[in-house]
Design an enzyme around this catalytic site. Structure first.
Site, PDB file in Angstrom:
ATOM      1  N   CYS A   2      22.557  49.935 -27.005  1.00 41.12           N
ATOM      2  CA  CYS A   2      23.382  50.298 -25.851  1.00 41.12           C
ATOM      3  C   CYS A   2      23.770  49.046 -25.068  1.00 41.12           C
ATOM      4  O   CYS A   2      23.162  48.004 -25.183  1.00 41.12           O
ATOM      5  CB  CYS A   2      22.588  51.229 -24.929  1.00 41.12           C
ATOM      6  SG  CYS A   2      21.990  52.678 -25.781  1.00 41.12           S
ATOM      7  N   ARG A  27      29.077  45.970 -29.659  1.00 40.23           N
ATOM      8  CA  ARG A  27      27.703  46.407 -29.974  1.00 40.23           C
ATOM      9  C   ARG A  27      27.707  47.789 -30.621  1.00 40.23           C
ATOM     10  O   ARG A  27      26.677  48.252 -31.095  1.00 40.23           O
ATOM     11  CB  ARG A  27      26.856  46.444 -28.703  1.00 40.23           C
ATOM     12  CG  ARG A  27      26.672  45.100 -28.034  1.00 40.23           C
ATOM     13  CD  ARG A  27      26.239  45.279 -26.593  1.00 40.23           C
ATOM     14  NE  ARG A  27      24.877  45.722 -26.484  1.00 40.23           N
ATOM     15  CZ  ARG A  27      23.837  44.926 -26.211  1.00 40.23           C
ATOM     16  NH1 ARG A  27      24.063  43.638 -26.032  1.00 40.23           N
ATOM     17  NH2 ARG A  27      22.614  45.371 -26.113  1.00 40.23           N
ATOM     18  N   TRP A  74      24.665  53.797 -27.629  1.00 39.02           N
ATOM     19  CA  TRP A  74      24.547  53.905 -29.086  1.00 39.02           C
ATOM     20  C   TRP A  74      23.430  54.935 -29.279  1.00 39.02           C
ATOM     21  O   TRP A  74      22.256  54.629 -29.030  1.00 39.02           O
ATOM     22  CB  TRP A  74      24.163  52.554 -29.679  1.00 39.02           C
ATOM     23  CG  TRP A  74      23.745  52.600 -31.107  1.00 39.02           C
ATOM     24  CD1 TRP A  74      22.472  52.696 -31.581  1.00 39.02           C
ATOM     25  CD2 TRP A  74      24.572  52.553 -32.266  1.00 39.02           C
ATOM     26  NE1 TRP A  74      22.462  52.712 -32.949  1.00 39.02           N
ATOM     27  CE2 TRP A  74      23.737  52.634 -33.405  1.00 39.02           C
ATOM     28  CE3 TRP A  74      25.933  52.461 -32.464  1.00 39.02           C
ATOM     29  CZ2 TRP A  74      24.236  52.610 -34.716  1.00 39.02           C
ATOM     30  CZ3 TRP A  74      26.422  52.433 -33.767  1.00 39.02           C
ATOM     31  CH2 TRP A  74      25.575  52.515 -34.866  1.00 39.02           C
ATOM     32  N   ASN A  98      18.711  50.805 -21.992  1.00 40.45           N
ATOM     33  CA  ASN A  98      18.852  50.331 -23.365  1.00 40.45           C
ATOM     34  C   ASN A  98      17.447  50.207 -23.927  1.00 40.45           C
ATOM     35  O   ASN A  98      16.607  49.522 -23.362  1.00 40.45           O
ATOM     36  CB  ASN A  98      19.560  48.964 -23.388  1.00 40.45           C
ATOM     37  CG  ASN A  98      19.693  48.425 -24.813  1.00 40.45           C
ATOM     38  OD1 ASN A  98      19.628  49.187 -25.769  1.00 40.45           O
ATOM     39  ND2 ASN A  98      19.846  47.123 -24.934  1.00 40.45           N
ATOM     40  N   GLY A  99      17.182  50.927 -25.036  1.00 42.63           N
ATOM     41  CA  GLY A  99      15.848  50.858 -25.642  1.00 42.63           C
ATOM     42  C   GLY A  99      15.388  52.249 -26.058  1.00 42.63           C
ATOM     43  O   GLY A  99      16.171  53.193 -26.081  1.00 42.63           O
ATOM     44  N   GLU A 484      20.289  44.624 -55.361  1.00 46.37           N
ATOM     45  CA  GLU A 484      20.762  44.368 -53.993  1.00 46.37           C
ATOM     46  C   GLU A 484      21.106  42.893 -53.834  1.00 46.37           C
ATOM     47  O   GLU A 484      22.112  42.542 -53.214  1.00 46.37           O
ATOM     48  CB  GLU A 484      19.724  44.808 -52.971  1.00 46.37           C
ATOM     49  CG  GLU A 484      20.114  44.573 -51.523  1.00 46.37           C
ATOM     50  CD  GLU A 484      21.423  45.258 -51.109  1.00 46.37           C
ATOM     51  OE1 GLU A 484      21.934  46.126 -51.848  1.00 46.37           O
ATOM     52  OE2 GLU A 484      21.980  44.871 -50.074  1.00 46.37           O
ATOM     53  N   LYS A 488      24.830  41.512 -52.749  1.00 44.11           N
ATOM     54  CA  LYS A 488      25.030  40.624 -51.588  1.00 44.11           C
ATOM     55  C   LYS A 488      25.822  39.382 -52.005  1.00 44.11           C
ATOM     56  O   LYS A 488      26.765  38.968 -51.349  1.00 44.11           O
ATOM     57  CB  LYS A 488      23.668  40.231 -51.004  1.00 44.11           C
ATOM     58  CG  LYS A 488      23.028  41.327 -50.192  1.00 44.11           C
ATOM     59  CD  LYS A 488      23.656  41.422 -48.830  1.00 44.11           C
ATOM     60  CE  LYS A 488      23.997  42.770 -48.276  1.00 44.11           C
ATOM     61  NZ  LYS A 488      24.279  43.888 -49.041  1.00 44.11           N
ATOM     62  N   GLU A 491      29.447  40.353 -52.783  1.00 43.28           N
ATOM     63  CA  GLU A 491      30.360  40.861 -51.748  1.00 43.28           C
ATOM     64  C   GLU A 491      30.655  39.833 -50.659  1.00 43.28           C
ATOM     65  O   GLU A 491      31.698  39.909 -50.030  1.00 43.28           O
ATOM     66  CB  GLU A 491      29.848  42.161 -51.147  1.00 43.28           C
ATOM     67  CG  GLU A 491      28.571  42.096 -50.384  1.00 43.28           C
ATOM     68  CD  GLU A 491      28.209  43.471 -49.813  1.00 43.28           C
ATOM     69  OE1 GLU A 491      29.097  44.243 -49.450  1.00 43.28           O
ATOM     70  OE2 GLU A 491      27.004  43.745 -49.737  1.00 43.28           O
ATOM     71  N   HIS A 507      18.633  41.402 -75.173  1.00 38.76           N
ATOM     72  CA  HIS A 507      19.273  42.367 -76.098  1.00 38.76           C
ATOM     73  C   HIS A 507      20.786  42.289 -76.006  1.00 38.76           C
ATOM     74  O   HIS A 507      21.463  43.306 -75.993  1.00 38.76           O
ATOM     75  CB  HIS A 507      18.776  43.780 -75.769  1.00 38.76           C
ATOM     76  CG  HIS A 507      17.298  43.915 -75.952  1.00 38.76           C
ATOM     77  ND1 HIS A 507      16.704  43.999 -77.182  1.00 38.76           N
ATOM     78  CD2 HIS A 507      16.284  43.905 -75.043  1.00 38.76           C
ATOM     79  CE1 HIS A 507      15.380  44.066 -77.041  1.00 38.76           C
ATOM     80  NE2 HIS A 507      15.095  44.011 -75.750  1.00 38.76           N
ATOM     81  N   LYS A 606      33.557  48.360 -43.557  1.00 39.87           N
ATOM     82  CA  LYS A 606      32.170  48.631 -43.168  1.00 39.87           C
ATOM     83  C   LYS A 606      31.773  50.054 -43.542  1.00 39.87           C
ATOM     84  O   LYS A 606      30.660  50.296 -43.962  1.00 39.87           O
ATOM     85  CB  LYS A 606      31.987  48.426 -41.660  1.00 39.87           C
ATOM     86  CG  LYS A 606      30.550  48.615 -41.191  1.00 39.87           C
ATOM     87  CD  LYS A 606      29.603  47.664 -41.877  1.00 39.87           C
ATOM     88  CE  LYS A 606      28.145  47.929 -41.542  1.00 39.87           C
ATOM     89  NZ  LYS A 606      27.236  47.176 -42.433  1.00 39.87           N
TER      90      LYS A 606
HETATM   91  C1  AGP Z   1      26.592  46.983 -48.575  1.00 40.74           C
HETATM   92  O1  AGP Z   1      26.515  45.611 -48.169  1.00 40.74           O
HETATM   93  C2  AGP Z   1      28.006  47.471 -48.662  1.00 40.74           C
HETATM   94  N1  AGP Z   1      28.653  47.213 -47.425  1.00 40.74           N
HETATM   95  C3  AGP Z   1      28.140  48.868 -49.226  1.00 40.74           C
HETATM   96  O2  AGP Z   1      27.596  48.848 -50.529  1.00 40.74           O
HETATM   97  C4  AGP Z   1      27.464  50.011 -48.448  1.00 40.74           C
HETATM   98  O3  AGP Z   1      26.055  49.922 -48.607  1.00 40.74           O
HETATM   99  C5  AGP Z   1      27.947  51.328 -49.051  1.00 40.74           C
HETATM  100  O4  AGP Z   1      29.336  51.405 -48.886  1.00 40.74           O
HETATM  101  C6  AGP Z   1      27.286  52.554 -48.428  1.00 40.74           C
HETATM  102  O5  AGP Z   1      27.609  52.594 -47.065  1.00 40.74           O
HETATM  103  P1  AGP Z   1      26.774  53.590 -46.132  1.00 40.74           P
HETATM  104  O6  AGP Z   1      25.348  53.153 -46.186  1.00 40.74           O
HETATM  105  O7  AGP Z   1      27.378  53.434 -44.767  1.00 40.74           O
HETATM  106  O8  AGP Z   1      26.940  54.982 -46.675  1.00 40.74           O
END
Ligand code: AGP
Length: 611
Positions: A2, A27, A74, A98-99, A484, A488, A491, A507, A606
């Site tokens: 928040c 935020r 938030w 906030n908290g 993962e 990272k 992307e 293989h 995002k």
């Molecule tokens: C992760 O770094 C990516 N931005 C992407 O794979 C993300 O995890 C995926 O689109 C799922 O998003 P969500 O967790 O908001 O559902």
């Protein structure tokens, strides 16, 4: 998290509130409000939605107040709504917060017994009621705040107005940040300096437990013996953009540094007095858990990678058959489903279209659903039968770090919770495993972010300066984390990276290994170390540039060199999170070296709200 702002002085306050809150929009928030004190009267205007919606509402009641507090929420406890928005008024007390107040349930029960009526689902309203209870008794704001603090547990930064305290804004913090500032026309407070830069660059970070009283002409501080003293003002030359990142170069880096706290927030109120998992505060009854016989975890991207870890943990600890499905595939070839199936949808944003479609499919065929979501009150959170929030706070960088981290933390807690329900492990063992997350992991994460570690990540990432192909390899859980790590790296630094089970590389795909091919090898499971190291030798002998991220006691045969990151954590879970920090930081430093747009990588959003 928040955003808080407050002002008292000789100028009109409302425009300062809306401007300061606009600066705090980064935020993330889902509702907004202000309290305006004019001629001693405090008026509160608040709503779900954006600052623009609040300004529309304010047009109906113009204000010339010179004393005010404001808030962007938030949502944590209680979804986004007008009545859950801050400020909250109880009696003569008006509060923005906030908290997370961890003992809000117990306090609320006591206050209800004392006749207090609540209108929201928030922990903040409980704090307001407690403050007011003491204010009504002692009629002294500072004393009332001090007495309330003795009963509150959790994290809070408060901005407070009291009826009868004309032109006075009070503030106190414990665990959440709060900044005071001195302007030419009065005094300010805010959650972070960003919101105050438009008005002044003289600030004072309020100390833990310090109470502040701001009036139009002075700022006073009261320490825990209520001794009065004045703030020592500091000057900043920070820009608003830098302040939003708290001085970090990128939101992604800032959010990596928030991961230790995020894990603590994810666990807050979910560990009982015996140190065992407890989801009662999430409103999920015990009978629900007892019916579960098999689990389908459905998600996308990093959330799916977290799901893979969760599935492994649930099977290992609770012996419940658990499978993971890519959300965009799930409903086109739905798995065979029997009695006692649970579908868990993992999603940071709570709005991912593929995951939402899978959730709706599961509900359409009558399968109980549980959401593990970060953004409170979002579609997946609302449509799932039950929801466990990860409380990571707003994640601004497109590439998730603390979102993924808290998803794994919650899934780990869930696996232990199933083990408790099904008695597949003793309470002592469950507590020991949970202590690995609750006690050791925050320290292990912090140890992976020391200056020395940062230099190692920068040095190791040099290899990606002019390499466009790379591999991650690992066995067992390390293979799952490799996925993962590879995502990272792809992307944010655009290095084409494949995650491979170490034993599978030979293989076929090992044909792609050539001189200098970067291969990042994860090894945190001592029982698999020997075979994992053999697989590393297979690529090393073909010219690969190997980077090892190894648990200390997996380093049997290999001497740590400059391309080895040694993990010192003792518990498996703390080791996992240590390796997670390393893979996130290597991706980050690789992207820095390659000059990529780290917080907003090309082609990515995002939240992917299209199927
Ligand atoms: C992760 O770094 C990516 N931005 C992407 O794979 C993300 O995890 C995926 O689109 C799922 O998003 P969500 O967790 O908001 O559902």
């Amino acid at each position: 998290m928040c955003g808080i702002i407050g002002y008292t002085g000789e100028s009109e306050a409302l425009s300062k509130m809306t401007k300061g809150l606009s600066v705090l929009e980064y935020r993330g928030y889902d509702s907004v409000g202000v309290a305006l004190q004019e001629d001693g009267e405090i008026k509160t205007v608040k709503c779900r939605g954006r600052i623009g919606d609040l300004e529309e509402k304010l047009k109906q009641s113009p204000s010339h107040a010179r004393c005010a507090i404001g808030h962007t929420r938030w949502a944590t406890h209680g979804g986004p709504s007008d009545r859950n928005a801050h400020p909250h008024r109880v009696g003569s007390t008006v509060l923005v917060h906030n908290g997370i107040i961890e003992n809000h349930k117990q306090l609320k029960e006591r206050l209800i017994d004392l006749g207090v009526e609540f209108s929201s689902e928030t922990d903040t309203e409980v704090a307001a009621a407690l403050l007011d209870l003491h204010y009504q008794t002692c009629n002294d704001p500072v004393k009332a705040i001090r007495r309330a603090m003795e009963e509150l547990t959790g994290s809070y930064a408060f901005g407070i107005l009291f009826d009868g305290a004309k032109g006075e804004v009070y503030a106190v913090r414990s665990g959440s940040p709060l900044i005071l500032a001195k302007g030419k026309d009065g005094y300010y407070l805010a959650s972070d300096m960003t919101a105050l830069l438009p008005f002044t660059n003289l600030y004072y970070p309020l100390k833990e437990g310090e109470i502040a009283r701001l009036t139009p002409t002075e700022a006073k501080l009261f320490d825990d013996e209520s001794k009065e003293h004045a703030p020592t003002w500091e000057q900043t030359d920070m820009t608003a953009e830098a302040a939003q990142k708290d001085g970090f170069a990128h939101f992604m880096l800032k959010e990596i540094f928030e991961e230790a706290k995020a894990v603590e927030n994810a666990l807050a109120s979910r560990v009982d007095e015996n140190g065992l998992p407890d989801f009662a505060q999430d409103g999920i009854d015990a009978a629900f858990w007892k019916r579960i016989r098999n689990i389908q975890i459905v998600a996308c991207g990093s959330a799916m990678h977290a799901g893979l870890i969760g599935a492994r943990l649930i099977e290992d600890y609770a012996a419940i058959p658990t499978s993971v499905y890519i959300a965009s595939e799930y409903r086109y070839h739905p798995p065979v489903t029997g009695e006692g199936t649970l579908v868990i949808v993992v999603s940071q944003s709570g709005e991912t279209a593929d995951s939402l479609a899978a959730l709706r499919y599961a509900k359409s065929v009558g399968i109980p659903t549980l959401g593990i979501v970060n953004a409170v009150g979002t579609t997946i959170a609302r449509e799932a039968d039950y929801c466990i929030y990860t409380y990571a706070g707003p994640e601004i960088a497109v590439a998730t770090t603390k979102g993924y981290c808290t998803q794994v933390a919650v899934l780990y807690l869930l696996a232990l919770h199933f083990a408790k329900i099904r008695q597949t492990m003793s309470p002592t063992r469950i507590k020991g495993l949970l202590d690995g997350l609750r006690v050791e992991t925050p320290y292990a994460i912090a140890e992976m972010l020391t200056q020395e570690r940062m230099q190692a990540y920068r040095r190791i990432a040099q290899v990606f300066q002019d390499r466009d192909h790379a591999f991650y390899i690992g066995r067992g859980r390390d293979y799952l984390l490799s996925m993962e790590g590879a995502l990272k790296l792809k992307e944010i630094s655009y290095v084409h990276t494949e995650a491979y089970a170490s034993g599978e590389l030979k293989h076929g795909t090992i044909s792609l290994i050539e001189d200098g091919t970067p291969v990042i090898a994860l090894c945190t499971e001592p029982s698999l170390a020997e075979k994992a190291e053999n697989n590393v030798h297979e690529v090393e002998s073909r010219g690969a540039h190997v980077i090892r991220i190894y648990r200390a006691d997996c380093l049997k045969k290999h001497e740590a060199d400059t391309d080895t990151i040694v993990l010192n954590a003792k518990s498996d879970i703390a080791c996992f999170f240590s390796a997670m920090i390393a893979v996130q930081m290597i991706a980050y430093e690789a992207a820095v070296r390659r000059g990529c747009d780290i917080d907003r990588p090309r082609n990515l959003a995002k939240s992917v709200t299209v199927e």
